[in-house]
Motif scaffolding. Structure first.
Motif, mmCIF file in Angstrom:
data_model
loop_
_atom_site.group_PDB
_atom_site.id
_atom_site.type_symbol
_atom_site.label_atom_id
_atom_site.label_comp_id
_atom_site.label_asym_id
_atom_site.label_seq_id
_atom_site.Cartn_x
_atom_site.Cartn_y
_atom_site.Cartn_z
ATOM 1 N N ASP A 181 -123.977 47.883 -21.648
ATOM 2 C CA ASP A 181 -123.410 46.982 -22.648
ATOM 3 C C ASP A 181 -124.158 47.197 -23.843
ATOM 4 O O ASP A 181 -124.631 48.608 -24.321
ATOM 5 C CB ASP A 181 -124.816 45.374 -21.775
ATOM 6 C CG ASP A 181 -125.697 45.815 -22.079
ATOM 7 O OD1 ASP A 181 -126.411 45.802 -22.859
ATOM 8 O OD2 ASP A 181 -127.252 45.583 -21.170
ATOM 9 N N THR A 220 -138.326 35.804 -16.193
ATOM 10 C CA THR A 220 -136.338 35.217 -16.856
ATOM 11 C C THR A 220 -137.612 34.942 -18.287
ATOM 12 O O THR A 220 -138.295 34.431 -18.537
ATOM 13 C CB THR A 220 -136.144 34.406 -16.806
ATOM 14 O OG1 THR A 220 -134.832 34.203 -17.077
ATOM 15 C CG2 THR A 220 -136.730 33.098 -16.426
ATOM 16 N N THR A 221 -135.929 35.888 -19.394
ATOM 17 C CA THR A 221 -136.329 35.006 -21.264
ATOM 18 C C THR A 221 -135.651 34.760 -21.245
ATOM 19 O O THR A 221 -135.109 33.983 -22.477
ATOM 20 C CB THR A 221 -135.991 36.762 -21.314
ATOM 21 O OG1 THR A 221 -135.165 37.005 -21.119
ATOM 22 C CG2 THR A 221 -137.317 37.676 -21.255
ATOM 23 N N LYS A 222 -134.977 33.972 -19.848
ATOM 24 C CA LYS A 222 -133.628 33.162 -20.764
ATOM 25 C C LYS A 222 -134.432 31.486 -20.482
ATOM 26 O O LYS A 222 -135.234 31.187 -19.255
ATOM 27 C CB LYS A 222 -132.181 33.034 -19.652
ATOM 28 C CG LYS A 222 -131.249 34.373 -19.880
ATOM 29 C CD LYS A 222 -130.736 34.655 -18.233
ATOM 30 C CE LYS A 222 -130.290 36.743 -19.343
ATOM 31 N NZ LYS A 222 -129.979 36.450 -17.603
ATOM 32 N N THR A 245 -132.661 31.988 -13.462
ATOM 33 C CA THR A 245 -134.221 32.006 -12.126
ATOM 34 C C THR A 245 -134.746 33.134 -12.639
ATOM 35 O O THR A 245 -135.914 32.884 -11.998
ATOM 36 C CB THR A 245 -132.630 31.873 -10.796
ATOM 37 O OG1 THR A 245 -132.106 32.965 -11.461
ATOM 38 C CG2 THR A 245 -131.626 30.761 -11.314
#
Ligand code: ADP
Length: 673
Positions: free
Chosen positions: A605, A624-626, A632
């Motif tokens: 990407d 996770t950084t989300k 998850t």
């Protein structure tokens, strides 16, 4: 010379007259006046009396038959100068008087017939005159004797002074020659003290030897191990050095002596010239407990036997300090060898080793000890400005015992550092640091911990998933039931819809977890990766609506034996992450290619990239950084576990601000499951 009569203290008068009557009258007169008196009737008799008796005064008649009074008195004057001489005469004629005075130095003339008083007065005055003369001559005699003694003393003194002067001169000469010897010896010892190699020693000996008259060109032969030696000599002002591979055996036991003809042949063959007479002088080192010499000194000379003995005596004395110098040189040599051996051993270690003082200054380091242009150990080791974190050196110094620590460098390498204290008299003066690179072991260890953790999490997740699945199924069924009983226009219908969707999402998560923890029941197939990607991408169309997608498929690619749905899940996770990383647009590039025995694909990407410190952690489950509900934290950990299950690898490369590439490498002949 007339023999002298014994000297009398009492004055005696001799009257000489050929007329007995005059003699008798004079005798009578003088004796009456207590004056000792003898008489003679002839001059011969008078002279005989004088030989016998010591008379002070002689009174002689002028006219006598055989000899005149003047002649007698002249004779007496000659032989007895201290006797005062008087003359009796009837005629006082001037010529007679003159002659008597000139020849016989007559003291007084008395006319006949005499006047008694005049005679007595004349005789007494003559006695006094004679007494004075006697005293004078006695004094003169004594003075003469004294003078003679004085003369003798002076002579003795002179010879004594001469002797002493000679003695002093001799002692001065001896003192001077001793001083000269001491000066020479001091100079020689001073020169020797500056010597640190055998060639330097030879040069000092050369200049010392050639000072001796009749001696030239000394040779120095030093003994080395295994019967080898080294010969030094001076020729045309140049020092020559020659290695000798095999020395005659008897050289080791040579004593001070004149060289034998065989030895001379040996020397001549080595120095390539004819020698004069040679004398060998063995030199022994003091500290080496062997009576064998460590060097031979050989001197060429043309001294005769006497001078040779003198020379050998002096040279033996001179060469005494040489033993000490030889000791010094040999010890230094041994030290150099030991240092070389130590250095070679030190450098032979593959690990870095450094000797460091208490101020962290590196005193010595082996060649594997990194940069050597700094002085402190931490500067050299890790370009740091202070001691490395967890360096064990301070503990080793304070505890005076070996200490160990784990040090990480800026280049992410791990070292086990062992500090060994080196004790001085009673405190640690320095430390030997031994650094072992354990980066590889540490990586392995961390991986082991990680895989243990993953296994534990998998087990846990499986259990939780099973437990959660049932109540979730209940919630979902109940939500569907309630929804069917609720009018679609009711606001509760939408809520129930949301509850059902949430339950479905939870069940999906649980399915993922079960996939991660439990073995799949699917069977392996021979799968074409190009095809698998092609059928998966359309499923992700919605997610990729803001991105440009480029695919580069390898033209011919081997099939891989695997479970397609699982690899699909990997593709799905990676593409999903990429699209989320480029939420506001970007380029997604998917490539496949074939390597020897391997089939590979990558998903790249153009997103913000992943910071290096997270490269490991993103593979941990639940990392996770989300935001909540978006991620998850299982996507990458599950994907890696799937890929590794098929004997492959999932790696990443990422550059901040440029994007990230995830690469999957699968063996084209996969391992049997
Ligand atoms: P989730 O996506 O649920 O967070 P993952 O295990 O898939 O869990 O990913 C873990 C983390 O890795 C993500 O939260 C994200 O921070 C990071 N990540 C994964 N892929 C990318 C990517 N292509 N670009 C940027 N960050 C990524």
């Amino acid at each position: 010379m007339i023999q002298k009569a014994k000297e009398s203290v009492q004055p005696k008068v001799l009257i000489v007259d050929d007329e007995e009557a005059i003699c008798a009258a004079a005798r009578r007169l003088l004796r009456s006046k207590n004056i000792d008196c003898v008489t003679a009737s002839t001059p011969q008799e008078a002279l005989k009396i004088l030989k016998r008796e010591d008379c002070w005064v002689v009174v002689s008649d002028y006219r006598m038959p055989e000899m005149s009074g003047t002649e007698l008195l002249e004779e007496i004057k000659k032989n007895y100068p201290n006797i005062s001489r008087l003359m009796l005469t009837g005629f006082l004629e001037l010529p007679i008087i003159q002659e008597a005075i000139n020849r016989a130095s007559v003291f007084r003339f008395i006319t006949k017939p005499w006047d008694e008083t005049e005679l007595l007065l004349g005789i007494e005055t003559a006695i006094q005159h004679s007494g004075r003369k006697r005293t004078n001559s006695q004094l003169a005699h004594e003075i003469g004797v004294q003078n003679q003694k004085l003369e003798e003393l002076t002579q003795n003194l002179e010879s004594e002074v001469m002797k002493r002067t000679q003695g002093i001169e001799e002692s001065r000469r001896m003192a001077e020659s001793k001083q000269k010897l001491v000066r020479e010896l001091t100079g020689f010892v001073k020169n020797l003290s500056r010597v640190s190699t055998i060639p330097q020693l030879y040069e000092v000996l050369y200049y010392e030897m050639t000072r001796f008259h009749g001696v030239s060109v000394p040779y120095l032969l030093t003994f080395e191990e295994h019967g080898r030696g080294r010969l030094y000599w001076m020729q045309h002002e140049n020092l020559h050095e020659k290695h000798i591979s095999s020395l005659p055996q008897h050289f080791g036991s040579l004593r001070l002596r004149t060289s034998s003809p065989e030895d001379r042949v040996w020397w001549e063959s080595h120095i390539k010239k004819e020698c004069r007479q040679l004398v060998t002088i063995p030199i022994r080192a003091r500290e080496i407990p062997s009576s064998l010499p460590v060097a031979l000194f050989l001197v060429e000379h043309d001294l005769d036997k006497g001078k040779l003995v003198d020379f050998l005596e002096r040279i033996t004395e001179r060469l005494q300090p040489v033993s000490i110098v030889l000791d010094k040189i040999m010890l230094r040599h041994q030290l150099e060898i030991a240092a070389e051996q130590w250095e070679a051993t030190f450098d032979g270690f593959r690990d870095p080793i450094a000797v460091v003082d208490k101020e962290e200054k590196v005193i010595r380091a082996n060649k594997n000890f990194f940069k050597k242009d700094q002085s402190r150990c931490y500067e050299m080791f890790d370009k740091r400005t202070e001691l490395c974190i967890d360096c064990p050196m301070p503990i080793a110094i304070s505890s005076q015992e070996a200490a160990s620590g784990l040090v990480r460098t800026a280049t992410q390498k791990s070292y086990r550092v062992l500090s060994y204290p080196v004790l001085g008299s009673d405190q640690v003066r320095r430390v030997v640091n031994h650094y072992t690179d354990i980066s590889h072991e540490r990586d392995l260890y961390l991986k082991l911990v990680q895989s243990e953790k993953l296994a534990a999490v998998g087990l846990l997740a499986g259990n939780i998933a099973h437990e959660l699945n049932n109540p979730l199924s209940g919630i979902r069924a109940l939500a569907q039931l309630l929804k069917s009983e609720t009018s679609p226009s009711s606001p509760h219908h939408a809520d129930l819809d949301e509850v059902e969707r949430a339950a479905i999402r939870c069940q999906q998560i649980i399915k993922n977890l079960l996939n991660f923890s439990e073995p799949s029941t699917e069977y392996d197939e021979n799968v074409d990766i190009n095809d698998l990607i092609s059928i998966t991408l359309p499923l992700l169309k919605t997610n990729l609506r803001n991105q440009n997608v480029h695919t580069y498929f390898a033209e011919s690619i081997e099939k891989v034996k695997l479970q397609p749905s699982q690899i699909q899940q990997v593709i799905f996770n990676l593409v999903n992450n990429a699209s989320q990383a480029m939420a506001s647009g970007g380029v997604l590039t998917i490539k496949t290619w074939q390597e020897k025995g391997k089939v590979c694909f990558s998903i790249a990407d153009s997103g913000p990239g992943i910071p290096p410190e997270l490269h490991q952690r993103i593979f941990e489950p639940f990392f996770t950084t989300k935001g909540v509900g978006t991620g998850t934290g299982l996507g990458l950990s599950v994907s890696r576990s799937i890929v590794e299950k098929f004997g492959g690898q999932l790696t990443l490369e990422s550059k901040m601000g440029l994007g990230t590439v995830f690469t999957v490498v699968l063996p084209s002949k996969p391992l049997a499951k």
